[in-house]
Design an enzyme around this catalytic site. Structure first.
Site, PDB file in Angstrom:
ATOM      1  N   GLY A   1      -7.946  -1.081  -9.483  1.00 26.65           N
ATOM      2  CA  GLY A   1      -8.280  -1.916  -8.319  1.00 26.65           C
ATOM      3  C   GLY A   1      -7.470  -1.630  -7.068  1.00 26.65           C
ATOM      4  O   GLY A   1      -7.237  -0.477  -6.700  1.00 26.65           O
ATOM      5  N   ILE A   2      -7.040  -2.704  -6.424  1.00 31.60           N
ATOM      6  CA  ILE A   2      -6.362  -2.569  -5.128  1.00 31.60           C
ATOM      7  C   ILE A   2      -4.985  -1.927  -5.313  1.00 31.60           C
ATOM      8  O   ILE A   2      -4.537  -1.142  -4.473  1.00 31.60           O
ATOM      9  CB  ILE A   2      -6.238  -3.942  -4.425  1.00 31.60           C
ATOM     10  CG1 ILE A   2      -7.598  -4.669  -4.383  1.00 31.60           C
ATOM     11  CG2 ILE A   2      -5.720  -3.762  -3.012  1.00 31.60           C
ATOM     12  CD1 ILE A   2      -7.522  -6.112  -3.879  1.00 31.60           C
TER      13      ILE A   2
ATOM     14  N   ASP B   1       5.271  -4.684 -18.201  1.00 31.56           N
ATOM     15  CA  ASP B   1       4.672  -5.999 -17.961  1.00 31.56           C
ATOM     16  C   ASP B   1       5.548  -6.714 -16.925  1.00 31.56           C
ATOM     17  O   ASP B   1       6.759  -6.873 -17.146  1.00 31.56           O
ATOM     18  CB  ASP B   1       4.625  -6.775 -19.283  1.00 31.56           C
ATOM     19  CG  ASP B   1       3.872  -8.089 -19.166  1.00 31.56           C
ATOM     20  OD1 ASP B   1       3.939  -8.724 -18.100  1.00 31.56           O
ATOM     21  OD2 ASP B   1       3.232  -8.482 -20.153  1.00 31.56           O
TER      22      ASP B   1
ATOM     23  N   ASN C   1       1.935  -6.482  -6.466  1.00 32.83           N
ATOM     24  CA  ASN C   1       0.477  -6.690  -6.424  1.00 32.83           C
ATOM     25  C   ASN C   1      -0.114  -7.178  -7.741  1.00 32.83           C
ATOM     26  O   ASN C   1      -1.164  -7.828  -7.762  1.00 32.83           O
ATOM     27  CB  ASN C   1      -0.158  -5.347  -6.007  1.00 32.83           C
ATOM     28  CG  ASN C   1      -1.600  -5.213  -6.403  1.00 32.83           C
ATOM     29  OD1 ASN C   1      -2.498  -5.682  -5.716  1.00 32.83           O
ATOM     30  ND2 ASN C   1      -1.861  -4.572  -7.554  1.00 32.83           N
TER      31      ASN C   1
ATOM     32  N   SER D   1      -3.594 -14.385  -1.384  1.00 29.74           N
ATOM     33  CA  SER D   1      -5.062 -14.321  -1.358  1.00 29.74           C
ATOM     34  C   SER D   1      -5.589 -15.181  -0.217  1.00 29.74           C
ATOM     35  O   SER D   1      -5.039 -16.252   0.071  1.00 29.74           O
ATOM     36  CB  SER D   1      -5.626 -14.849  -2.682  1.00 29.74           C
ATOM     37  OG  SER D   1      -7.018 -15.065  -2.562  1.00 29.74           O
TER      38      SER D   1
ATOM     39  N   TYR E   1      -5.443 -20.515  -9.705  1.00 30.39           N
ATOM     40  CA  TYR E   1      -5.250 -19.247  -8.994  1.00 30.39           C
ATOM     41  C   TYR E   1      -4.772 -19.495  -7.561  1.00 30.39           C
ATOM     42  O   TYR E   1      -3.782 -18.901  -7.102  1.00 30.39           O
ATOM     43  CB  TYR E   1      -6.577 -18.477  -8.993  1.00 30.39           C
ATOM     44  CG  TYR E   1      -6.545 -17.184  -8.215  1.00 30.39           C
ATOM     45  CD1 TYR E   1      -5.955 -16.046  -8.749  1.00 30.39           C
ATOM     46  CD2 TYR E   1      -7.112 -17.104  -6.946  1.00 30.39           C
ATOM     47  CE1 TYR E   1      -5.917 -14.855  -8.041  1.00 30.39           C
ATOM     48  CE2 TYR E   1      -7.087 -15.911  -6.238  1.00 30.39           C
ATOM     49  CZ  TYR E   1      -6.491 -14.789  -6.782  1.00 30.39           C
ATOM     50  OH  TYR E   1      -6.460 -13.614  -6.078  1.00 30.39           O
TER      51      TYR E   1
ATOM     52  N   PRO F   1      -5.582 -10.637   0.705  1.00 25.88           N
ATOM     53  CA  PRO F   1      -6.897  -9.978   0.740  1.00 25.88           C
ATOM     54  C   PRO F   1      -8.022 -11.007   0.660  1.00 25.88           C
ATOM     55  O   PRO F   1      -7.853 -12.106   0.118  1.00 25.88           O
ATOM     56  CB  PRO F   1      -6.895  -9.118  -0.544  1.00 25.88           C
ATOM     57  CG  PRO F   1      -5.486  -9.106  -1.050  1.00 25.88           C
ATOM     58  CD  PRO F   1      -4.861 -10.387  -0.557  1.00 25.88           C
TER      59      PRO F   1
HETATM   60  N1  NAD Z   1     -10.007  -8.461  -5.755  1.00 28.21           N
HETATM   61  C1  NAD Z   1      -9.976  -9.540  -4.992  1.00 28.21           C
HETATM   62  O1  NAD Z   1     -11.015 -10.082  -4.593  1.00 28.21           O
HETATM   63  C2  NAD Z   1      -8.647 -10.144  -4.593  1.00 28.21           C
HETATM   64  C3  NAD Z   1      -8.643 -11.071  -3.559  1.00 28.21           C
HETATM   65  C4  NAD Z   1      -7.432 -11.651  -3.174  1.00 28.21           C
HETATM   66  C5  NAD Z   1      -6.267 -11.298  -3.824  1.00 28.21           C
HETATM   67  N2  NAD Z   1      -6.306 -10.383  -4.836  1.00 28.21           N
HETATM   68  C6  NAD Z   1      -5.039 -10.060  -5.510  1.00 28.21           C
HETATM   69  O2  NAD Z   1      -4.774  -8.677  -5.373  1.00 28.21           O
HETATM   70  C7  NAD Z   1      -4.105  -8.211  -6.538  1.00 28.21           C
HETATM   71  C8  NAD Z   1      -4.890  -7.048  -7.140  1.00 28.21           C
HETATM   72  O3  NAD Z   1      -6.211  -7.499  -7.403  1.00 28.21           O
HETATM   73  P1  NAD Z   1      -7.304  -6.526  -8.050  1.00 28.21           P
HETATM   74  O4  NAD Z   1      -8.603  -7.068  -7.682  1.00 28.21           O
HETATM   75  O5  NAD Z   1      -6.965  -5.117  -7.750  1.00 28.21           O
HETATM   76  O6  NAD Z   1      -7.059  -6.844  -9.609  1.00 28.21           O
HETATM   77  P2  NAD Z   1      -7.334  -5.939 -10.876  1.00 28.21           P
HETATM   78  O7  NAD Z   1      -7.504  -6.894 -12.001  1.00 28.21           O
HETATM   79  O8  NAD Z   1      -8.407  -4.934 -10.589  1.00 28.21           O
HETATM   80  O9  NAD Z   1      -5.972  -5.124 -11.058  1.00 28.21           O
HETATM   81  C9  NAD Z   1      -4.764  -5.785 -11.383  1.00 28.21           C
HETATM   82  C10 NAD Z   1      -3.815  -4.777 -11.967  1.00 28.21           C
HETATM   83  O10 NAD Z   1      -2.620  -5.465 -12.350  1.00 28.21           O
HETATM   84  C11 NAD Z   1      -2.302  -5.135 -13.688  1.00 28.21           C
HETATM   85  N3  NAD Z   1      -1.602  -6.259 -14.309  1.00 28.21           N
HETATM   86  C12 NAD Z   1      -2.085  -7.518 -14.510  1.00 28.21           C
HETATM   87  N4  NAD Z   1      -1.141  -8.257 -15.108  1.00 28.21           N
HETATM   88  C13 NAD Z   1      -0.070  -7.465 -15.304  1.00 28.21           C
HETATM   89  C14 NAD Z   1       1.201  -7.670 -15.885  1.00 28.21           C
HETATM   90  N5  NAD Z   1       1.559  -8.841 -16.411  1.00 28.21           N
HETATM   91  N6  NAD Z   1       2.089  -6.640 -15.880  1.00 28.21           N
HETATM   92  C15 NAD Z   1       1.750  -5.441 -15.354  1.00 28.21           C
HETATM   93  N7  NAD Z   1       0.552  -5.185 -14.817  1.00 28.21           N
HETATM   94  C16 NAD Z   1      -0.348  -6.189 -14.778  1.00 28.21           C
HETATM   95  C17 NAD Z   1      -3.648  -4.861 -14.361  1.00 28.21           C
HETATM   96  O11 NAD Z   1      -3.500  -4.064 -15.530  1.00 28.21           O
HETATM   97  C18 NAD Z   1      -4.383  -4.134 -13.239  1.00 28.21           C
HETATM   98  O12 NAD Z   1      -4.096  -2.745 -13.230  1.00 28.21           O
HETATM   99  C19 NAD Z   1      -3.972  -9.411  -7.479  1.00 28.21           C
HETATM  100  O13 NAD Z   1      -2.710 -10.013  -7.279  1.00 28.21           O
HETATM  101  C20 NAD Z   1      -5.084 -10.325  -7.001  1.00 28.21           C
HETATM  102  O14 NAD Z   1      -4.853 -11.676  -7.311  1.00 28.21           O
HETATM  103  C21 NAD Z   1      -7.463  -9.790  -5.225  1.00 28.21           C
END
Ligand code: NAD
Length: 260
Positions: A23-24, A69, A96, A153, A166, A196
């Site tokens: 993801g991001i 983790d 992130n 967020s 959340y 984001p």
């Molecule tokens: N996608 C959206 O719409 C959005 C919007 C606002 C905020 N965000 C925030 O942006 C960040 C990234 O979002 P995303 O959409 O890329 O999420 P995603 O689920 O695609 O990726 C999250 C990554 O974090 C890793 N991860 C999760 N828990 C973990 C842990 N305990 N230890 C180590 N790694 C861990 C996962 O394996 C994954 O690679 C998050 O904090 C999310 O809350 C996302």
């Protein structure tokens, strides 16, 4: 125009990205490495992280990746020590990792959220940020400063029914960051947040997910679906000297859906 191509703006810096396997976070890690930083990419999904890291190395990126983790403070301390071994310090981090696509959450009214999911959410999204900040900052306090970017967020600003746990954690990320920005200012360690919007970060989205990511477009000033690459330039700005007199702030990056 968004691009993954960097111009060396982070050369000479050691920068950690959490949640870099998907993801991001993946987009942050790829761009930060491309900007010349010694990049430390961490994630709990080891196999996916390996794949991402191979791509970063093949593109000339330097640093290392490690399965960690972010709820595990001693493991983060070990990462910090190894990251700092490269140049003696850590210059920046994007904290992130959190719940979204890879670890999905339920949609439920606040009284129907299970206590287990409530506690898990707080461990994942805010205790992890506290853990990361207290692991990284001992290697930033040598007078040369540093930049921490915590991920919140836009849902905090516009609120979102059925996601109270959340949204509460993402509000906490901002509150925590504002306080430690003051506590760390004397070391010239800056702490800012990116908020984001709803971002199509899913790797193989179902039509339902694409629809969910398309729905917010109508209320945005810039009318298109948000993608991971839309966030990376803001992270580079916050990590670079271009933002050196900015701390305690939150930048909402979501095409003008929330205008403050
Ligand atoms: N996608 C959206 O719409 C959005 C919007 C606002 C905020 N965000 C925030 O942006 C960040 C990234 O979002 P995303 O959409 O890329 O999420 P995603 O689920 O695609 O990726 C999250 C990554 O974090 C890793 N991860 C999760 N828990 C973990 C842990 N305990 N230890 C180590 N790694 C861990 C996962 O394996 C994954 O690679 C998050 O904090 C999310 O809350 C996302």
């Amino acid at each position: 125009m968004s691009t993954l191509q960097g111009t060396g703006r982070l050369a000479g810096k050691t920068i950690i990205v959490t949640g870099a396997a998907h993801g991001i976070g993946r987009a942050y890690a790829e761009r930060i490495a491309n900007e010349g930083a010694w990049t430390v990419a961490i994630d709990q999904d080891g196999p996916a992280l390996e794949g991402v890291w191979s791509g970063i190395e093949a593109a000339g990126g330097k640093g290392f990746a490690r399965r960690v983790d972010v709820r595990d403070f001693p493991a983060l301390q070990a990462v910090a020590k190894d990251a700092a071994a490269h140049s003696g310090r850590i210059d920046g981090a994007v904290n992130n990792a959190g719940m979204m696509a890879i670890i999905p959450m339920s949609r439920a009214l606040f009284e129907d959220i299970t206590e287990e999911e409530w506690d898990f959410m707080f461990d994942e999204n805010i205790k992890s940020v506290w853990n990361c900040c207290r692991a990284w900052t001992p290697y930033m306090k040598d007078g040369q400063g540093g930049s921490i970017v915590n991920v919140s967020s836009s849902t905090y600003f516009r609120s979102l029914e059925t996601r109270s746990h959340y949204v509460a954690t993402k509000a906490a990320v901002i509150g925590f960051s504002r306080v430690i920005a003051r506590e760390l200012g004397k070391y010239w360690i800056r702490v800012n947040c990116i908020a984001p919007g709803s971002t199509l970060s899913e790797e193989n989205p179902s039509p339902e997910v694409v629809q969910m990511r398309t729905d917010p477009v109508a209320r945005r000033a810039l009318k298109r679906v948000e993608k991971p690459v839309d966030l990376v330039g803001t992270a580079v700005f916050l990590l670079s000297e271009d933002s050196e007199y900015m701390t305690g702030q939150t930048l909402i990056v979501e095409g003008g859906g929330v205008v403050r």
